[in-house]
Design an enzyme around this catalytic site. Sequence first.
Site: not given
Ligand code: GNR
Ligand code: NI
Length: 175
Positions: A46, A51, A99-100, A141-142, A145
Amino acid sequence: MALLPIVTLPDQRLRDPSAAVGHVDSSIRTLMDDMLATMYDAPGIGLAAIQVGIAKRVVVMDVGKKRGEEEEEVKDPVFLVNPEIIRASEETSVYEEGCLSIPDFYAEVERPARVLVRYLDRMGVRRELEADGLLATCIQHEIDHLNGVLFIDHISRLKRERVIKRFIKERRREA
Ligand code: GNR
Ligand code: NI
């Protein structure tokens, strides 16, 4: 398609709330295509526009569970503009999140197990998506953000402050 640089901690832009998109036009589609390429390259499941430094309510995802005839992974991208959770289950589930924007740190987070999300798709059509499992976790999670919230905000303050310190030190070392 262009690869965009990913913003990482302690960059304060990750704390900015993103603005709603008024109209899904070709510039938004180009942004989403570039985000998707960047996400696959990372690789991640995601990515929210903030980001890559753009404070708009735009998300791309591919949790990659769709499989073809020979069980090979088939790309299954999801594009979400102005996503909103309109219903969340009482039941929760726990996933180890990453999270990236916080490379090489992982922690378990508890969130609603199922969510109903309203959004505009890549063509600006209003849709709803019922998600469970990893997809439900990823969507939450997104959307976090888009509100300047990171998954580390859902863990203990001690762990969170420790991670943030690590990234501040690293940034200082690089400078
Ligand atoms: O790549 C991602 N893996 C992930 C694993 C578990 C829960 C959420 C994520 S999202 C993350 C990519 C990211 O930072 N998205 O904002
Ligand atoms: Ni993230």
